[in-house]
Structures are given as C-alpha cells and as structure tokens.
Design an enzyme around this catalytic site. Structure first.
Site, PDB file in Angstrom:
ATOM      1  N   HIS A 104       0.983  -1.525  -0.502  1.00  0.00           N
ATOM      2  CA  HIS A 104       0.271  -0.162   0.407  1.00  0.00           C
ATOM      3  C   HIS A 104       0.908   1.271   0.168  1.00  0.00           C
ATOM      4  O   HIS A 104       0.656   1.846  -0.741  1.00  0.00           O
ATOM      5  CB  HIS A 104      -0.258  -0.109   1.133  1.00  0.00           C
ATOM      6  CG  HIS A 104      -1.402   1.451   1.614  1.00  0.00           C
ATOM      7  ND1 HIS A 104      -3.324   1.060   0.820  1.00  0.00           N
ATOM      8  CD2 HIS A 104      -1.367   2.406   2.409  1.00  0.00           C
ATOM      9  CE1 HIS A 104      -3.868   2.343   0.842  1.00  0.00           C
ATOM     10  NE2 HIS A 104      -2.246   2.942   2.353  1.00  0.00           N
ATOM     11  N   GLU A 105       1.552   1.332   0.982  1.00  0.00           N
ATOM     12  CA  GLU A 105       2.554   2.696   0.999  1.00  0.00           C
ATOM     13  C   GLU A 105       3.352   2.390  -0.569  1.00  0.00           C
ATOM     14  O   GLU A 105       3.644   3.826  -0.988  1.00  0.00           O
ATOM     15  CB  GLU A 105       3.861   2.299   2.065  1.00  0.00           C
ATOM     16  CG  GLU A 105       2.886   1.954   3.605  1.00  0.00           C
ATOM     17  CD  GLU A 105       1.619   3.656   4.263  1.00  0.00           C
ATOM     18  OE1 GLU A 105       2.450   4.745   3.087  1.00  0.00           O
ATOM     19  OE2 GLU A 105       0.709   3.592   4.150  1.00  0.00           O
TER      20      GLU A 105
END
Length: 268
Positions: A127-128
């Site tokens: 996600h990051e």
C-alpha cells in the site's frame, strides 16, 4: 511594493523550475504535478535521512531481515528495477509504516504486533509503495504549493533543500503524523493505493485476502482512535468491504505467482 515585486519574481522562478504537468493516475484520475521526479527524489532522500537521524533504528537483525525480505518481494514486482530501495526498521511502538520517493521504506516495530503474518505486512508495504508509484506525494506537495503559495514558492525559487523545511515536505509526503502535522492522503488516493498494493502483493506471492484481516486488526487496536497509522490511513467498514470485493480481481494474480515465492518467516 518591494514585497510584491519579490513575490512576483519568486513566482516566476518557481514556475520556471517546477513546471506544471496535468496527467492521469493509474486509475485514470486527473493529477496536477508541479514537481519533477528528480525534485521528488530530493525531498524523499532528505526527509528519510533526517528521520534516520532523529529516530532509533532497530538492533534486532532477524526482525530487520524479515521486514526487508517482505519488502524485497514487493520491490521485485515494481516496473522500475533500476531503482534501489532502502528498507529500515525503526524501534518504536508506533503502529506505522511509510514509503518515500527516491526508494525509501520505513517500518516501525509496533506494526509487527498488528501485522502478524508476512501477508499482512506485505499489505501495508504494498500500500505504501503504491502511494509512491502513483505519485501521491507529488500531488500533496503540488497541492500545498497551490494553496499555500508563500513558503512553497520561496523554497522552490531559492533552491532550498528538503531538510530546511522538512516538516512541510514530510507532511506533504504523507509523514505528517511523525512531525505533528496531519496531512492525510485523500480518499481517492487511498483507494488507488489499496488497489495497486493488492496487485503488487499478489504478484509477489502474498495472499491478498489477508488485507481484510490486517485492516480488521487495525480497527481493533488503540481504542476509539486506533493506532497512529490510522491518523493518515483511515480504516472503516466501507474500506474493508472494498478490499473484500477486490479479491476476485487479485486472487488470480496470487494463484499465478510462483510456488514458494513468499518465503519470508516472522521470527518468534
């Protein structure tokens, strides 16, 4: 009068070095990006270097290797394989993680108490990293320049490095929680990062169904306010439902991943 003239000069200089690009995000959403990849890398490099000076690094070699193992599997699926990534484990009870332009990933030991499996950790790291791939940090910095012209224009026009104004840059890059400034990514950016992150982890051999469990774990931590991670990454029922709905899209990618691709083991 002099101040107005100076402002005009700075504005012209800032526009000259930054430019303005209107493009589309990976999901087709319009983006206005004022900064070049080189400028974003400079900001990311400076912010990450400062964080490593200010925050304690973990001395647990096995845990660090575990985090780097998960991150390296995600990185192996990125389109640009020439970019080198620096993966650091910070010794902190914060339930948090981040990625920065320039190839930087930071994970806090507190996150490993919530992301209890390699698949769940891959959810967060994917996600990051997706935020970086989708240039969400560039969007945030650009938005800050357009809405708060004074400081941003002066920084760009005078060539000030990221460290000199690290609070502003780190907040714009999604690191506001670290320096007491909250500037969360928007809902559209979060949804893009969810979609892209799931695809990355699935291709890397991590089970994307664990993303639902991860966010359920997040929602249970820290009482009514939740962990630090949720101050810039809101978790709610709608998001969990969306992640569940995306499984039909990403599970085939996971099934196609090479057997044994995910060999990262959490030390006990």
């Amino acid at each position: 009068m002099k101040s107005m003239m100076l402002a005009a000069v700075l504005l012209g200089a800032a526009l000259g070095v930054s430019g303005c690009a209107t493009t589309q995000s990976p999901t087709g959403r319009g983006q206005t990006l004022l900064y070049s990849p080189a400028q974003m890398q400079q900001m990311g490099d400076a912010s990450f270097a400062e964080m490593k000076k200010q925050q304690k690094l973990s001395s647990d070699k096995k845990l660090t290797q575990y985090v780097q193992c998960v991150a390296s599997r995600i990185i192996s699926q990125l389109p640009d394989q020439t970019q080198r990534w620096d993966v650091v484990l910070f010794d902190s009870e914060q339930v948090n993680a981040f990625a920065l332009p320039g190839g930087h990933i930071g994970v806090y030991t507190g996150l490993l108490k919530v992301a209890t499996t390699p698949d769940q950790l891959a959810t967060v790291i994917g996600h990051e990293v997706a935020h970086v791939l989708a240039q969400h940090g560039n969007e945030q910095v650009s938005r800050g320049q357009l809405t708060n012209v004074g400081m941003q224009i002066a920084d760009v026009a005078l060539g000030v490095g990221g460290v000199a104004n690290r609070n502003a840059y780190m907040a714009a890059l999604g690191l506001g929680a670290q320096v007491g400034i909250i500037l969360p990514f928007g809902r559209a950016q979060e949804s893009e990062a969810d979609i892209m992150g799931l695809e990355l982890m699935a291709r890397a051999g991590f089970d994307p169904s664990q993303s639902v469990v991860l966010w359920q774990n997040m929602a249970k931590v820290g009482g009514s306010q939740g962990p630090q991670f949720l101050s810039t990454h809101p978790s709610n029922e709608q998001r969990i439902v969306q992640l569940a709905q995306l499984q039909t899209q990403v599970q085939p990618l996971y099934q196609q991943a090479s057997p044994g691709k995910n060999q990262c083991v959490l030390p006990r």
